[in-house]
Design a protein around this motif. Structure first.
Motif, PDB file in Angstrom:
ATOM      1  N   GLU A   6      -1.336  -4.523   9.787  1.00  0.00           N
ATOM      2  CA  GLU A   6      -0.870  -3.159   9.643  1.00  0.00           C
ATOM      3  C   GLU A   6       0.578  -3.231   9.183  1.00  0.00           C
ATOM      4  OE1 GLU A   6      -1.676  -1.110  13.302  1.00  0.00           O
ATOM      5  OE2 GLU A   6      -3.840  -1.216  12.978  1.00  0.00           O
ATOM      6  N   MET A   7       0.844  -2.673   8.005  1.00  0.00           N
ATOM      7  CA  MET A   7       2.188  -2.762   7.438  1.00  0.00           C
ATOM      8  C   MET A   7       2.440  -1.599   6.492  1.00  0.00           C
ATOM      9  SD  MET A   7       1.543  -5.976   4.913  1.00  0.00           S
ATOM     10  CE  MET A   7      -0.014  -6.081   4.050  1.00  0.00           C
ATOM     11  N   PRO A   8       3.717  -1.273   6.267  1.00  0.00           N
ATOM     12  CA  PRO A   8       4.037  -0.203   5.320  1.00  0.00           C
ATOM     13  C   PRO A   8       3.800  -0.699   3.896  1.00  0.00           C
ATOM     14  CG  PRO A   8       6.049  -1.215   6.131  1.00  0.00           C
ATOM     15  CD  PRO A   8       4.914  -1.837   6.887  1.00  0.00           C
ATOM     16  N   VAL A   9       3.146   0.139   3.089  1.00  0.00           N
ATOM     17  CA  VAL A   9       2.889  -0.209   1.690  1.00  0.00           C
ATOM     18  C   VAL A   9       3.026   1.033   0.826  1.00  0.00           C
ATOM     19  CG1 VAL A   9       1.353  -2.167   2.188  1.00  0.00           C
ATOM     20  CG2 VAL A   9       0.383   0.106   1.895  1.00  0.00           C
ATOM     21  N   THR A  10       3.172   0.789  -0.468  1.00  0.00           N
ATOM     22  CA  THR A  10       3.161   1.851  -1.465  1.00  0.00           C
ATOM     23  C   THR A  10       2.032   1.553  -2.431  1.00  0.00           C
ATOM     24  OG1 THR A  10       5.551   2.133  -1.282  1.00  0.00           O
ATOM     25  CG2 THR A  10       4.492   3.007  -3.269  1.00  0.00           C
ATOM     26  N   MET A  11       1.161   2.546  -2.641  1.00  0.00           N
ATOM     27  CA  MET A  11       0.108   2.416  -3.655  1.00  0.00           C
ATOM     28  C   MET A  11       0.640   3.016  -4.946  1.00  0.00           C
ATOM     29  SD  MET A  11      -3.643   3.147  -1.937  1.00  0.00           S
ATOM     30  CE  MET A  11      -3.686   4.772  -2.611  1.00  0.00           C
ATOM     31  N   LEU A  12       0.282   2.372  -6.050  1.00  0.00           N
ATOM     32  CA  LEU A  12       0.739   2.803  -7.364  1.00  0.00           C
ATOM     33  C   LEU A  12      -0.418   2.738  -8.339  1.00  0.00           C
ATOM     34  CD1 LEU A  12       3.018   3.253  -9.557  1.00  0.00           C
ATOM     35  CD2 LEU A  12       3.168   0.763  -9.638  1.00  0.00           C
ATOM     36  N   ARG A  13      -0.505   3.727  -9.195  1.00  0.00           N
ATOM     37  CA  ARG A  13      -1.517   3.717 -10.251  1.00  0.00           C
ATOM     38  C   ARG A  13      -0.912   4.308 -11.509  1.00  0.00           C
ATOM     39  NH1 ARG A  13      -6.601   2.843 -11.538  1.00  0.00           N
ATOM     40  NH2 ARG A  13      -7.508   4.128 -13.162  1.00  0.00           N
ATOM     41  N   ILE A  14      -1.177   3.673 -12.642  1.00  0.00           N
ATOM     42  CA  ILE A  14      -0.791   4.211 -13.934  1.00  0.00           C
ATOM     43  C   ILE A  14      -2.063   4.689 -14.625  1.00  0.00           C
ATOM     44  CG2 ILE A  14       0.215   3.722 -16.198  1.00  0.00           C
ATOM     45  CD1 ILE A  14       1.944   1.604 -14.818  1.00  0.00           C
ATOM     46  N   ASN A  15      -2.084   5.962 -15.000  1.00  0.00           N
ATOM     47  CA  ASN A  15      -3.215   6.543 -15.725  1.00  0.00           C
ATOM     48  C   ASN A  15      -2.779   6.817 -17.157  1.00  0.00           C
ATOM     49  OD1 ASN A  15      -5.091   6.929 -13.430  1.00  0.00           O
ATOM     50  ND2 ASN A  15      -3.496   8.306 -12.713  1.00  0.00           N
ATOM     51  N   LEU A  16      -3.646   6.547 -18.102  1.00  0.00           N
ATOM     52  CA  LEU A  16      -3.375   6.892 -19.498  1.00  0.00           C
ATOM     53  C   LEU A  16      -4.082   8.201 -19.799  1.00  0.00           C
ATOM     54  CD1 LEU A  16      -3.751   3.391 -21.160  1.00  0.00           C
ATOM     55  CD2 LEU A  16      -1.654   4.588 -20.509  1.00  0.00           C
ATOM     56  N   VAL A  17      -3.306   9.239 -20.045  1.00  0.00           N
ATOM     57  CA  VAL A  17      -3.842  10.585 -20.261  1.00  0.00           C
ATOM     58  C   VAL A  17      -3.736  10.916 -21.746  1.00  0.00           C
ATOM     59  CG1 VAL A  17      -3.596  13.021 -19.650  1.00  0.00           C
ATOM     60  CG2 VAL A  17      -3.136  11.250 -17.938  1.00  0.00           C
ATOM     61  N   ASP A  18      -4.859  11.256 -22.342  1.00  0.00           N
ATOM     62  CA  ASP A  18      -4.894  11.589 -23.763  1.00  0.00           C
ATOM     63  C   ASP A  18      -3.951  12.753 -24.048  1.00  0.00           C
ATOM     64  OD1 ASP A  18      -5.776  11.342 -26.404  1.00  0.00           O
ATOM     65  OD2 ASP A  18      -7.398  12.782 -26.117  1.00  0.00           O
ATOM     66  N   GLY A  19      -3.089  12.580 -25.021  1.00  0.00           N
ATOM     67  CA  GLY A  19      -2.132  13.611 -25.386  1.00  0.00           C
ATOM     68  C   GLY A  19      -0.836  13.566 -24.600  1.00  0.00           C
ATOM     69  N   VAL A  20      -0.804  12.819 -23.508  1.00  0.00           N
ATOM     70  CA  VAL A  20       0.392  12.715 -22.679  1.00  0.00           C
ATOM     71  C   VAL A  20       0.936  11.289 -22.712  1.00  0.00           C
ATOM     72  CG1 VAL A  20       1.336  12.921 -20.332  1.00  0.00           C
ATOM     73  CG2 VAL A  20      -0.360  14.565 -21.139  1.00  0.00           C
ATOM     74  N   HIS A  54       4.189  -4.105  -0.856  1.00  0.00           N
ATOM     75  CA  HIS A  54       4.705  -4.077   0.514  1.00  0.00           C
ATOM     76  C   HIS A  54       5.961  -3.213   0.580  1.00  0.00           C
ATOM     77  CE1 HIS A  54       7.029  -5.455   4.014  1.00  0.00           C
ATOM     78  NE2 HIS A  54       5.824  -5.505   4.571  1.00  0.00           N
ATOM     79  N   GLY A  55       6.019  -2.356   1.590  1.00  0.00           N
ATOM     80  CA  GLY A  55       7.178  -1.494   1.802  1.00  0.00           C
ATOM     81  C   GLY A  55       7.008  -0.134   1.156  1.00  0.00           C
ATOM     82  N   HIS A  56       7.883   0.768   1.538  1.00  0.00           N
ATOM     83  CA  HIS A  56       7.883   2.118   0.971  1.00  0.00           C
ATOM     84  C   HIS A  56       8.937   2.151  -0.138  1.00  0.00           C
ATOM     85  CE1 HIS A  56       6.054   3.734   4.941  1.00  0.00           C
ATOM     86  NE2 HIS A  56       5.132   3.335   4.089  1.00  0.00           N
ATOM     87  N   ILE A  57       8.460   2.008  -1.376  1.00  0.00           N
ATOM     88  CA  ILE A  57       9.366   1.937  -2.527  1.00  0.00           C
ATOM     89  C   ILE A  57       9.107   3.063  -3.527  1.00  0.00           C
ATOM     90  CG2 ILE A  57       9.666  -0.558  -2.274  1.00  0.00           C
ATOM     91  CD1 ILE A  57       7.836  -0.759  -4.845  1.00  0.00           C
ATOM     92  N   GLY A  58       8.450   4.117  -3.084  1.00  0.00           N
ATOM     93  CA  GLY A  58       8.107   5.224  -3.969  1.00  0.00           C
ATOM     94  C   GLY A  58       9.313   5.848  -4.639  1.00  0.00           C
ATOM     95  N   ALA A  59      10.424   6.019  -3.917  1.00  0.00           N
ATOM     96  CA  ALA A  59      11.619   6.620  -4.505  1.00  0.00           C
ATOM     97  C   ALA A  59      12.140   5.763  -5.654  1.00  0.00           C
ATOM     98  CB  ALA A  59      12.694   6.814  -3.439  1.00  0.00           C
ATOM     99  N   ASP A  60      12.125   4.463  -5.484  1.00  0.00           N
ATOM    100  CA  ASP A  60      12.574   3.559  -6.557  1.00  0.00           C
ATOM    101  C   ASP A  60      11.653   3.652  -7.764  1.00  0.00           C
ATOM    102  OD1 ASP A  60      14.688   2.572  -4.975  1.00  0.00           O
ATOM    103  OD2 ASP A  60      13.374   1.081  -4.060  1.00  0.00           O
TER     104      ASP A  60
END
Length: 173
Positions: free
Chosen positions: A37-51, A115-121
């Motif tokens: 059990e540990m703090p983590v940040t999930m990240l996903r990059i989506n490719l959106v047509d037109g964006v 690992h860790g809460h790095i969402g702001a970065d």
């Protein structure tokens, strides 16, 4: 990592034949279950047509669940894939009002877990690269974006983020 850490990690991983439905070229998939059990940040990059690329961020914690429950859920997806059970930090926004809504708004069930809460970065980096953040649960007071972002409105963070990124254009094409 020490040699003993490396040995322990390798002993905790199965190397399963990749499912040809997803990996037509074959190969192997690392299969493990996160047992901490540990703090983590999930990240996903989506490719959106037109964006172009957009980023989704969810801070939370890994959790250890009962082995019987894990087996049932693991068999509902692909048991050759790695498994990390995750609970996001919830707030009052639509996407983060409950766990179901996080996954309903997530681009797919695949993610990068850090690992860790790095969402702001990550939000700051995304603004520097002119990639809009389409979803996050980072507290507003932790977020830094360029001062000029406020010229695009402060009421709807996501809309102003998209407008600023579109106006300034991508850093890299």
């Amino acid at each position: 990592m020490m040699d003993s850490d490396i040995k322990s990690c390798l002993e905790s991983v199965d190397w399963c034949r990749a499912d040809y439905e997803y990996f037509r070229g074959g190969g192997f998939s690392s299969h493990f279950k996160t047992m901490a059990e540990m703090p983590v940040t999930m990240l996903r990059i989506n490719l959106v047509d037109g964006v172009g690329p957009t980023i989704q961020i969810a801070e939370g914690y890994t959790v250890v669940i009962d082995e019987e429950i894990h087996k049932i859920l693991d068999q509902r997806t692909d048991p050759t894939w790695p498994t990390t059970w995750f609970v996001p930090i919830l707030n009052r926004s639509n996407a983060f009002k409950d766990v179901y809504n996080v996954m309903a708004n997530w681009g797919a069930n695949h993610t990068v877990t850090i690992h860790g809460h790095i969402g702001a970065d990550l939000i700051t980096m995304a603004s520097m690269l002119r990639i809009p953040v389409s979803m996050h649960n980072v507290h507003r007071e932790k977020i830094y974006r360029p001062h000029s972002w406020t010229a695009f409105g402060a009421e709807n963070e996501y809309a102003s983020n998209y407008m600023a990124c579109k106006n300034y254009g991508p850093m890299y094409k």
